[in-house]
Write a protein that holds these residues in place. Structure first.
Motif, mmCIF file in Angstrom:
data_model
loop_
_atom_site.group_PDB
_atom_site.id
_atom_site.type_symbol
_atom_site.label_atom_id
_atom_site.label_comp_id
_atom_site.label_asym_id
_atom_site.label_seq_id
_atom_site.Cartn_x
_atom_site.Cartn_y
_atom_site.Cartn_z
ATOM 1 N N LEU A 166 0.851 -1.184 0.000
ATOM 2 C CA LEU A 166 0.000 0.000 0.000
ATOM 3 C C LEU A 166 0.891 1.239 0.000
ATOM 4 O O LEU A 166 1.727 1.414 0.893
ATOM 5 N N ILE A 167 0.719 2.082 -1.022
ATOM 6 C CA ILE A 167 1.517 3.297 -1.160
ATOM 7 C C ILE A 167 0.646 4.481 -0.762
ATOM 8 O O ILE A 167 -0.444 4.669 -1.300
ATOM 9 N N MET A 168 1.121 5.274 0.192
ATOM 10 C CA MET A 168 0.381 6.443 0.670
ATOM 11 C C MET A 168 1.174 7.703 0.346
ATOM 12 O O MET A 168 2.280 7.883 0.842
ATOM 13 N N ASP A 169 0.586 8.572 -0.487
ATOM 14 C CA ASP A 169 1.252 9.789 -0.938
ATOM 15 C C ASP A 169 0.699 10.987 -0.172
ATOM 16 O O ASP A 169 -0.445 11.396 -0.383
ATOM 17 N N GLU A 170 1.498 11.549 0.728
ATOM 18 C CA GLU A 170 1.100 12.695 1.555
ATOM 19 C C GLU A 170 -0.283 12.471 2.176
ATOM 20 O O GLU A 170 -1.196 13.292 2.006
#
Length: 516
Positions: A166-170
């Motif tokens: 899971l990639i969380m951007d800001e």
């Protein structure tokens, strides 16, 4: 924590016309870890993650997923592998329900395929929310949810694909402290289940709190990977920017204020703005502080004519003016840099030169009606040079610039218009540490040139560093005004949370509140 990498990216290369975006990049993620990916805007973080999620195809290098080398040609393949991403700008359809957003295109059907099985759909979502310990009605429309709840829906959507990465951007850019705490609780729960989380953030305090390791990128290259527990955040910042970054509050004696250039008296609009009065002086940076929902942006929009007012007067250079729409404010020399620059400040699908000239087209129009394109290009090149905008040329589309450079283009637009009163709403939101420093220096240079700046910021260190005076708001009211010497984080927070005695010239506020 499993020491075998869940994801290993090695020697990743990516080029765009005129730009070498990724140069022999590497990244590793383990199951059950939160791994921060940091760097200045334009460092290549998002590009690297877009390669991992199939948005871009790599030009060279290899991706190994759970021990097997894989090709990820598109986002569908990434989802099938179990790689999900939550973008900074949420990708939900507000007119649909929570359940419909999560399973759109994959809804359970009844025996007659054309008919949606609403009961089964809502049951699937409740099961998913149970895993997250999330209390949201699957039948609620997304438009009715807070930004924080919408973000939880995005996470649920990614998990519905059984994502292991899971990639969380800001993810905390638009959240309150309590909402951030809720997000961190969900991250801890996912980590315990073995989900590997890539956490992209410019907030150094968050990295210390929730990450296991930190990978630093700079100028499209891999710099280093370190254990969070073993490194000082100042060292991370130094690796990100390749230089020391100034963090200290503004120093010196009391600022010598010039004459008032903007005077607001008794400004009111329902409960959002309650009898607000203040003055902005020539060459001054006036900070507006407060918690989310305090009314700071509402004041800025009202002064700029973006929202109607119920009452109050506005004077520019001592003369009362009527500002009913933004064009009136622009005519009186006021420029507004919105907190949402992509939505309200830029034409992201247009090039740099068009964005620089957009507010000043009259001066670039020939009497015959044709545009003086050579003059527009020349002006844009001067802006790019003076503001140090990193772009291949002025014909580059703005959407391909980093956040810090996009912000400089917005500033350039208002400088081209020769605005002498500039309202900056969250000027460094979503901008990395190095780019922040450049924006700070630019604002200080503008003030030194006699421009007057009203700066709204939710970051107290930013307010303290930049402001000659600080106005504090809570629940639509001004609760205090602090000189440079009086302004501390503690003093500002007392006024921002209604824990203040009667301040000179302002209404006493002692009741409890519920600021967002």
């Amino acid at each position: 924590m499993n020491a075998i990498p869940l994801v290993a990216m090695e020697g990743i290369e990516k080029r765009f016309p005129g730009v070498h975006a990724l140069k022999q990049c590497r990244f590793e993620l383990r199951a059950g870890e939160v791994h921060a990916l940091v760097g200045e805007n334009g460092a290549g973080k998002s590009t690297l993650m877009k390669v991992l999620t199939g948005v871009y195809r790599k030009d060279a290098g290899r991706i190994v997923y759970k021990g097997t080398e894989v090709d990820i040609p598109d986002t569908i393949k990434a989802q099938q592998l179990g790689i999900g991403i939550i973008h900074q700008e949420l990708n939900l359809m507000p007119h649909l329900t929570v359940a419909q957003n999560i399973y759109i295109g994959r809804e359970p059907r009844k025996k007659i395929p054309l008919f949606l099985d609403e009961k089964a759909l809502h049951e699937q979502v409740r099961h998913l929310f149970g895993r997250m310990n999330l209390a949201v009605d699957p039948r609620a429309k997304v438009s009715e949810l807070t930004v924080a709840k919408q973000q939880m829906v995005e996470i649920a959507k990614a998990l519905s694909y059984r994502s292991e990465v899971l990639i969380m951007d800001e993810p905390t850019a638009a959240l309150t402290d309590s909402e951030i705490a809720e997000l961190f609780r969900i991250i801890a729960r996912l980590r315990a289940e073995g989900v590997g989380i890539v956490y992209i953030s410019h907030r150094m305090d968050e990295l210390r709190r929730i990450t296991d390791r930190i990978t630093v990128m700079r100028d499209g290259s891999y710099i280093d990977t370190v254990r969070t527990a073993d490194v000082d955040m100042d060292r991370i910042i130094a690796m990100m920017v390749g230089r020391e970054v100034y963090h200290e509050p503004k120093t010196g004696g009391a600022a010598k204020l010039g004459e008032p250039v903007l005077e607001v008296t008794g400004l009111s609009r329902g409960k959002a703005i309650r009898n607000v009065s203040f003055a902005l002086h020539k060459g001054e940076i006036l900070g507006f502080a407060g918690l989310m929902g305090a009314g700071r942006t509402e004041v800025a929009r009202a002064v700029f004519g973006a929202d109607p007012i119920d009452g109050g007067t506005i004077r520019v250079h001592g003369r009362e003016v009527r500002i009913k729409q933004p064009s009136d404010a622009v005519r009186h020399g006021i420029g507004y840099l919105s907190e949402d620059r992509k939505r309200f400040g830029l034409l992201v699908d247009m090039d740099v030169q068009t964005n620089v000239a957009i507010s000043s087209y009259a001066r670039f129009r020939h009497p015959t009606g044709w545009m003086k394109r050579d003059k527009i290009a020349q002006t844009a090149e001067e802006v790019v040079r003076s503001l140090k905008v990193k772009t291949p040329n002025v014909r580059q589309k703005v959407k391909f610039l980093s956040g810090g450079n996009q912000q400089k283009v917005v500033i350039g637009k208002w400088l081209t218009r020769n605005s002498d009163i500039l309202i900056f709403d969250e000027p460094t939101r979503g901008i990395d540490v190095g780019a922040k420093n450049e924006i700070y220096k630019l604002l200080e240079q503008l003030a030194a040139q006699g421009k007057s700046i009203l700066m709204i910021s939710s970051e107290l260190p930013e307010i303290l560093r930049m402001s000659d005076r600080v106005i504090v708001m809570c629940e639509g009211r001004i609760t205090g005004e602090l000189s440079r010497e009086e302004a501390t984080q503690e003093a500002i927070m007392k006024l921002a949370t209604l824990h203040s005695d009667k301040s000179a010239g302002h209404e006493s506020v002692t009741s409890g509140g519920n600021p967002k």
